[in-house]
Design a protein around this motif. Structure first.
Motif, PDB file in Angstrom:
ATOM      1  N   ILE A 195      -0.532  60.582  -7.712  1.00 49.50           N
ATOM      2  CA  ILE A 195      -1.757  61.130  -8.293  1.00 49.50           C
ATOM      3  C   ILE A 195      -2.917  60.200  -7.961  1.00 49.50           C
ATOM      4  O   ILE A 195      -2.929  59.035  -8.367  1.00 49.50           O
ATOM      5  CB  ILE A 195      -1.644  61.280  -9.827  1.00 49.50           C
ATOM      6  CG1 ILE A 195      -0.451  62.170 -10.200  1.00 49.50           C
ATOM      7  CG2 ILE A 195      -2.931  61.839 -10.410  1.00 49.50           C
ATOM      8  CD1 ILE A 195      -0.199  62.261 -11.693  1.00 49.50           C
ATOM      9  N   GLU A 196      -3.874  60.707  -7.206  1.00 49.83           N
ATOM     10  CA  GLU A 196      -5.117  59.984  -6.936  1.00 49.83           C
ATOM     11  C   GLU A 196      -6.142  60.481  -7.950  1.00 49.83           C
ATOM     12  O   GLU A 196      -6.637  61.604  -7.858  1.00 49.83           O
ATOM     13  CB  GLU A 196      -5.587  60.218  -5.501  1.00 49.83           C
ATOM     14  CG  GLU A 196      -4.635  59.726  -4.429  1.00 49.83           C
ATOM     15  CD  GLU A 196      -4.464  58.212  -4.425  1.00 49.83           C
ATOM     16  OE1 GLU A 196      -5.298  57.511  -5.063  1.00 49.83           O
ATOM     17  OE2 GLU A 196      -3.506  57.722  -3.793  1.00 49.83           O
ATOM     18  N   LEU A 197      -6.450  59.646  -8.923  1.00 47.43           N
ATOM     19  CA  LEU A 197      -7.214  60.101 -10.081  1.00 47.43           C
ATOM     20  C   LEU A 197      -8.649  60.507  -9.751  1.00 47.43           C
ATOM     21  O   LEU A 197      -9.247  61.320 -10.465  1.00 47.43           O
ATOM     22  CB  LEU A 197      -7.222  59.010 -11.151  1.00 47.43           C
ATOM     23  CG  LEU A 197      -5.847  58.738 -11.788  1.00 47.43           C
ATOM     24  CD1 LEU A 197      -5.899  57.471 -12.628  1.00 47.43           C
ATOM     25  CD2 LEU A 197      -5.417  59.920 -12.647  1.00 47.43           C
ATOM     26  N   GLU A 198      -9.220  59.957  -8.684  1.00 43.29           N
ATOM     27  CA  GLU A 198     -10.620  60.246  -8.383  1.00 43.29           C
ATOM     28  C   GLU A 198     -10.800  61.367  -7.372  1.00 43.29           C
ATOM     29  O   GLU A 198     -11.931  61.668  -6.975  1.00 43.29           O
ATOM     30  CB  GLU A 198     -11.308  58.967  -7.892  1.00 43.29           C
ATOM     31  CG  GLU A 198     -11.378  57.901  -8.987  1.00 43.29           C
ATOM     32  CD  GLU A 198     -12.054  56.623  -8.531  1.00 43.29           C
ATOM     33  OE1 GLU A 198     -13.087  56.260  -9.123  1.00 43.29           O
ATOM     34  OE2 GLU A 198     -11.550  55.990  -7.581  1.00 43.29           O
ATOM     35  N   GLU A 199      -9.705  61.986  -6.963  1.00 42.61           N
ATOM     36  CA  GLU A 199      -9.822  63.136  -6.076  1.00 42.61           C
ATOM     37  C   GLU A 199     -10.250  64.368  -6.867  1.00 42.61           C
ATOM     38  O   GLU A 199      -9.987  64.477  -8.069  1.00 42.61           O
ATOM     39  CB  GLU A 199      -8.485  63.401  -5.365  1.00 42.61           C
ATOM     40  CG  GLU A 199      -8.162  62.387  -4.278  1.00 42.61           C
ATOM     41  CD  GLU A 199      -6.891  62.755  -3.512  1.00 42.61           C
ATOM     42  OE1 GLU A 199      -6.224  63.737  -3.911  1.00 42.61           O
ATOM     43  OE2 GLU A 199      -6.583  62.070  -2.529  1.00 42.61           O
ATOM     44  N   SER A 200     -10.864  65.301  -6.201  1.00 45.53           N
ATOM     45  CA  SER A 200     -11.277  66.588  -6.787  1.00 45.53           C
ATOM     46  C   SER A 200     -12.130  66.407  -8.036  1.00 45.53           C
ATOM     47  O   SER A 200     -11.976  67.123  -9.030  1.00 45.53           O
ATOM     48  CB  SER A 200     -10.032  67.433  -7.120  1.00 45.53           C
ATOM     49  OG  SER A 200      -9.241  67.637  -5.963  1.00 45.53           O
ATOM     50  N   ASP A 282       4.384  52.931  -9.560  1.00 46.17           N
ATOM     51  CA  ASP A 282       3.314  52.153  -8.936  1.00 46.17           C
ATOM     52  C   ASP A 282       1.994  52.520  -9.604  1.00 46.17           C
ATOM     53  O   ASP A 282       1.745  53.699  -9.896  1.00 46.17           O
ATOM     54  CB  ASP A 282       3.230  52.420  -7.435  1.00 46.17           C
ATOM     55  CG  ASP A 282       2.222  51.507  -6.741  1.00 46.17           C
ATOM     56  OD1 ASP A 282       2.357  50.284  -6.881  1.00 46.17           O
ATOM     57  OD2 ASP A 282       1.310  52.020  -6.084  1.00 46.17           O
ATOM     58  N   VAL A 283       1.177  51.506  -9.876  1.00 45.94           N
ATOM     59  CA  VAL A 283      -0.119  51.710 -10.513  1.00 45.94           C
ATOM     60  C   VAL A 283      -1.168  50.980  -9.681  1.00 45.94           C
ATOM     61  O   VAL A 283      -1.062  49.767  -9.464  1.00 45.94           O
ATOM     62  CB  VAL A 283      -0.133  51.161 -11.959  1.00 45.94           C
ATOM     63  CG1 VAL A 283      -1.496  51.410 -12.608  1.00 45.94           C
ATOM     64  CG2 VAL A 283       0.978  51.782 -12.795  1.00 45.94           C
ATOM     65  N   THR A 284      -2.165  51.716  -9.200  1.00 48.93           N
ATOM     66  CA  THR A 284      -3.259  51.111  -8.436  1.00 48.93           C
ATOM     67  C   THR A 284      -4.397  50.782  -9.397  1.00 48.93           C
ATOM     68  O   THR A 284      -4.934  51.673 -10.056  1.00 48.93           O
ATOM     69  CB  THR A 284      -3.763  52.066  -7.340  1.00 48.93           C
ATOM     70  OG1 THR A 284      -2.674  52.421  -6.490  1.00 48.93           O
ATOM     71  CG2 THR A 284      -4.848  51.406  -6.514  1.00 48.93           C
ATOM     72  N   VAL A 285      -4.720  49.487  -9.478  1.00 47.70           N
ATOM     73  CA  VAL A 285      -5.743  49.021 -10.420  1.00 47.70           C
ATOM     74  C   VAL A 285      -6.845  48.290  -9.658  1.00 47.70           C
ATOM     75  O   VAL A 285      -6.561  47.459  -8.790  1.00 47.70           O
ATOM     76  CB  VAL A 285      -5.127  48.086 -11.480  1.00 47.70           C
ATOM     77  CG1 VAL A 285      -6.201  47.622 -12.466  1.00 47.70           C
ATOM     78  CG2 VAL A 285      -3.998  48.775 -12.233  1.00 47.70           C
ATOM     79  N   THR A 298       1.883  56.559  -9.209  1.00 46.52           N
ATOM     80  CA  THR A 298       3.026  57.139  -8.511  1.00 46.52           C
ATOM     81  C   THR A 298       4.160  57.366  -9.503  1.00 46.52           C
ATOM     82  O   THR A 298       4.529  56.463 -10.250  1.00 46.52           O
ATOM     83  CB  THR A 298       3.511  56.209  -7.381  1.00 46.52           C
ATOM     84  OG1 THR A 298       2.454  56.027  -6.438  1.00 46.52           O
ATOM     85  CG2 THR A 298       4.713  56.808  -6.659  1.00 46.52           C
ATOM     86  N   ASP A 299       4.691  58.577  -9.497  1.00 44.03           N
ATOM     87  CA  ASP A 299       5.810  58.966 -10.356  1.00 44.03           C
ATOM     88  C   ASP A 299       5.513  58.708 -11.828  1.00 44.03           C
ATOM     89  O   ASP A 299       6.286  58.067 -12.542  1.00 44.03           O
ATOM     90  CB  ASP A 299       7.091  58.244  -9.938  1.00 44.03           C
ATOM     91  CG  ASP A 299       8.343  58.940 -10.483  1.00 44.03           C
ATOM     92  OD1 ASP A 299       8.240  60.120 -10.869  1.00 44.03           O
ATOM     93  OD2 ASP A 299       9.417  58.307 -10.533  1.00 44.03           O
ATOM     94  N   LEU A 300       4.381  59.226 -12.286  1.00 39.90           N
ATOM     95  CA  LEU A 300       4.044  59.137 -13.707  1.00 39.90           C
ATOM     96  C   LEU A 300       5.033  59.962 -14.520  1.00 39.90           C
ATOM     97  O   LEU A 300       5.267  61.131 -14.226  1.00 39.90           O
ATOM     98  CB  LEU A 300       2.620  59.660 -13.930  1.00 39.90           C
ATOM     99  CG  LEU A 300       2.125  59.679 -15.382  1.00 39.90           C
ATOM    100  CD1 LEU A 300       1.955  58.269 -15.921  1.00 39.90           C
ATOM    101  CD2 LEU A 300       0.806  60.459 -15.476  1.00 39.90           C
ATOM    102  N   GLN A 301       5.625  59.347 -15.551  1.00 37.03           N
ATOM    103  CA  GLN A 301       6.543  60.057 -16.437  1.00 37.03           C
ATOM    104  C   GLN A 301       6.142  59.777 -17.879  1.00 37.03           C
ATOM    105  O   GLN A 301       6.095  58.619 -18.307  1.00 37.03           O
ATOM    106  CB  GLN A 301       7.988  59.597 -16.238  1.00 37.03           C
ATOM    107  CG  GLN A 301       8.596  59.995 -14.924  1.00 37.03           C
ATOM    108  CD  GLN A 301      10.077  59.645 -14.893  1.00 37.03           C
ATOM    109  OE1 GLN A 301      10.885  60.139 -15.683  1.00 37.03           O
ATOM    110  NE2 GLN A 301      10.447  58.775 -13.972  1.00 37.03           N
TER     111      GLN A 301
END
Length: 703
Positions: A195-200, A282-285, A298-301
């Protein structure tokens, strides 16, 4: 593994399934992939369908299976397969993908707009899908088209948006050779979502780093209600940890209190709600002006708060409420994939203690499964005159264990593995639950589907009491689930397989097609019940010893099955959905009430109730002995590792252990002393001492 290597492996898997299940290759392939995807939330509870027919304007309607509406996110999945008999990878082009998609979309359109269910025979599973699409269209939030193929998707393929049907968004998932290779090779039960949070037009999530330990890192976050709703609407139950998803499916997804807060006091949502707990691999910060911002996951649960998430989306989508001012607290923990199976169930269990999603629901690491796995790896099938090699039944505690156990072996080692564990002697954890509930005459539970039936099975292992710990409860139950239980379940499996053969053979006579699993489980349950009504039991020991259900069982199943099918396909007035009818207790009551003459030749497959109960008592005693030996073995290993000596020297030991306990620990700290401990109560006491000490913070020093 390269796709060309996996293609050969996949071809062999399909060939074995085709031969065993009497299926054409395309259907065998669809079943193989559907089984592998069963635990992936993008997929769901698969039901096989063979349907092809012309529709309006002679448009082709075609599909090979579906997953009924997911109660947690309102999605329906429809499957179509494309299998080619090839020895080297070939290309899946855009034109073929679009054609396959159009056949499924034609079916959906005909079902929603033109009452397709009225033109489909009730015996065909496609009837239930068409009826659900027509009568429950208001509950469906999204339709996922799954295209399975052993071809490789063209590099020039570009995904386009699909037109809505009756206002329902359509999304397409293409499981081509490359994607399947990665799925099987990974050994994961689910495919990771990025999930790219800033897309769309989305936004990053502000956070604080709350804790870090080695490669585990936790963040405290605040998520806007609209953003959480957007993610759940887009990805649905793919964001829910498997047992939370099953819990929502059983209990229902919407909380009226949450809806009322959103409607009346949205600004207080953060204060009133406990929020959600989640994990990600994975978390991009990024740091922006001194503020940490999460930009990718990545793979948010979601391991706790699934109902909160579903209720927020429902409030916006179905109740048309604004989410302005709604903020949701989130605790996010980054867990790398190699530790996910170990840590995520524990995080989920501890996060759900208030809501009591039973600890047994977080189940692949439960001692029961580990015990079944251990038994299956050492228990040989009985020797038979026609076979030189004794094999074993492989218990698959986690999805893909069997395939992953041999996928990297060379040809000779793979042959050895397959001789030891033949592919037809594989039992998954959901299979075991299916066999156990059929034996216990609960076919209506089996008809709920693999995951919901498994959730009910798991519930039997929960203490359900604050006064009895889960470990104490398992200690009480464990003797019931030893070698004899595993042998019995294998025997039921053999009867199940015999019944599947009976159904397949009946295609030319009594079997009308469809509802195969329902017919199998109800017929077997009826067989077991009829035998018990004569104060007898099916001789499972004989079936295990021969590794065959036997001619008497097969003959009796052939007598019962047509009558069971007739009852299943004739629900009471007011019930149109056959699949839903099969899930009801009343359905089992109707089958159980059938009077089918019990011929004397059937007695050759039974033993008396008294003999059965005697064996059951003996098996329980043997289970207690086996557990005692297993406990002693584990405690001895602790002696050899220096655990007890370390515990005796623990500075806090005097505060947490009684003098008697310390004396027992001292005795166990040497091999000579350990061998003098002869009472079962002392073995149990040692185990309890260890649990107490570790609960108070004791850890054996590395050495």
């Amino acid at each position: 593994m390269q796709p060309e290597d996996f293609l050969d492996e996949l071809t062999q898997m399909v060939a074995r399934r085709s031969a065993a299940r009497h299926l054409v290759d395309t259907l065998a392939f669809v079943h193989e992939v559907a089984d592998r995807l069963a635990d992936d939330p993008v997929f769901g509870e698969f039901r096989s369908v063979e349907y092809q027919s012309p529709g309006t304007k002679n448009r082709t309607l075609k599909l090979h299976g579906f997953t009924p509406i997911d109660e947690s996110d309102g999605t329906v999945g429809i499957v179509i397969g494309k299998w080619e008999d090839i020895t080297a990878p070939q290309t899946l082009g855009t034109a073929v993908v679009d054609q396959l998609s159009s056949w499924v979309e034609n079916f959906v359109r005909e079902a929603v707009e033109n009452n397709l269910h009225e033109k489909i025979a009730h015996a065909n599973d496609a009837y239930d899908l068409a009826l659900q699409l027509n009568s429950e269209v208001h509950r469906i939030n999204r339709i996922r088209i799954h295209i399975f193929s052993n071809l490789s998707l063209s590099s020039r393929f570009k995904e386009d948006s699909r037109d809505d049907i009756a206002g329902i968004p359509i999304e397409r998932h293409i499981w081509d050779l490359n994607r399947l290779t990665a799925l099987y090779e990974s050994g994961r039960e689910r495919e990771a979502v990025r999930i790219e949070l800033e897309e769309s037009g989305g936004t990053a999530i502000p956070c604080l780093e709350a804790a870090r330990s080695g490669d585990i890192c936790s963040y405290l976050c605040v998520v806007k209600g609209d953003q959480l709703a957007d993610m759940f609407e887009r990805y649905g139950s793919r964001l829910l940890e498997g047992n939370v998803r099953a819990f929502l499916g059983m209990k229902g997804g919407v909380n009226k209190g949450i809806r009322a807060t959103i409607q009346d006091e949205p600004g207080l949502f953060f204060a009133y709600n406990n929020g959600i707990a989640a994990t990600a691999s994975d978390v991009t910060v990024e740091s922006r002006n001194g503020q940490l911002m999460i930009t990718g996951l990545t793979d948010l649960q979601i391991v706790n708060g699934g109902q909160t998430t579903a209720s927020i989306l429902s409030a916006r989508k179905k109740d048309h409420l604004s989410l302005t001012g709604v903020s949701v607290p989130m605790k996010l923990t980054r867990v790398f994939p190699d530790r996910a199976q170990e840590l995520i169930p524990s995080i989920a269990e501890f996060a759900n203690t208030q809501n009591k999603v039973a600890a047994a629901d977080f189940f692949s690491n439960h001692p029961f499964h580990r015990k079944m796995e251990e038994i299956s790896r050492r228990l040989l099938t009985p020797a038979r005159a026609s076979q030189r090699i004794q094999s074993k039944w492989f218990y698959e505690r986690a999805r893909g264990q069997y395939q992953n156990g041999k996928i990297y072996l060379d040809k000779s080692k793979k042959a050895v593995f397959e001789r030891e564990y033949p592919a037809e002697q594989l039992i998954s954890k959901t299979d075991l639950a299916k066999y156990a509930h059929t034996w216990d005459t609960r076919p209506h539970w089996v008809s709920l589907g693999a995951q919901k039936n498994f959730t009910k099975f798991a519930g039997a292992f929960s203490s359900g009491s604050a006064e009895i710990s889960e470990s104490e409860n398992w200690e009480r139950l464990s003797p019931l689930y030893g070698e004899s239980f595993f042998r019995n379940m294998v025997a039921v499996c053999l009867v199940w397989k015999k019944m599947e053969e009976t159904v397949d053979a009946g295609r030319k006579s009594w079997y009308e097609g469809g509802y195969r699993v329902n017919i199998v489980t109800y017929t077997l349950a009826k067989l077991f019940q009829d035998i018990r009504n004569t104060r007898e039991e099916l001789d499972l020991e004989r079936i295990w010893n021969s590794q065959d259900a036997g001619e008497e069982v097969a003959a009796r199943l052939e007598e019962i099955a047509p009558l069971v099918q007739q009852t299943l396909l004739s629900p009471p007035n007011g019930i149109r959905n056959i699949g839903e009818w099969c899930k009801r207790t009343e359905c089992w009551d109707a089958i159980a009430a059938l009077e089918i003459p019990y011929v004397s030749t059937a007695r050759g497959m039974t033993i008396s109730k008294d003999i059965y109960q005697g064996k059951k008592a003996d098996n329980r005693k043997q289970g207690q002995v086996d557990d005692a030996i297993d406990l002693q073995s584990k405690l001895l290993h602790l002696t050899e590792s220096g655990y007890w000596a370390s515990l005796y020297s623990w500075p806090k030991g005097g505060a947490h252990l009684s003098p008697t306990d310390r004396a027992l620990v001292l005795k166990a700290s040497t091999l000579q002393g350990f061998l003098k401990i002869g009472l079962q109560k002392d073995w149990k006491r040692l185990a309890s001492i260890s649990e107490t000490a570790e609960g108070e913070g004791f850890r054996q020093a590395a050495g």
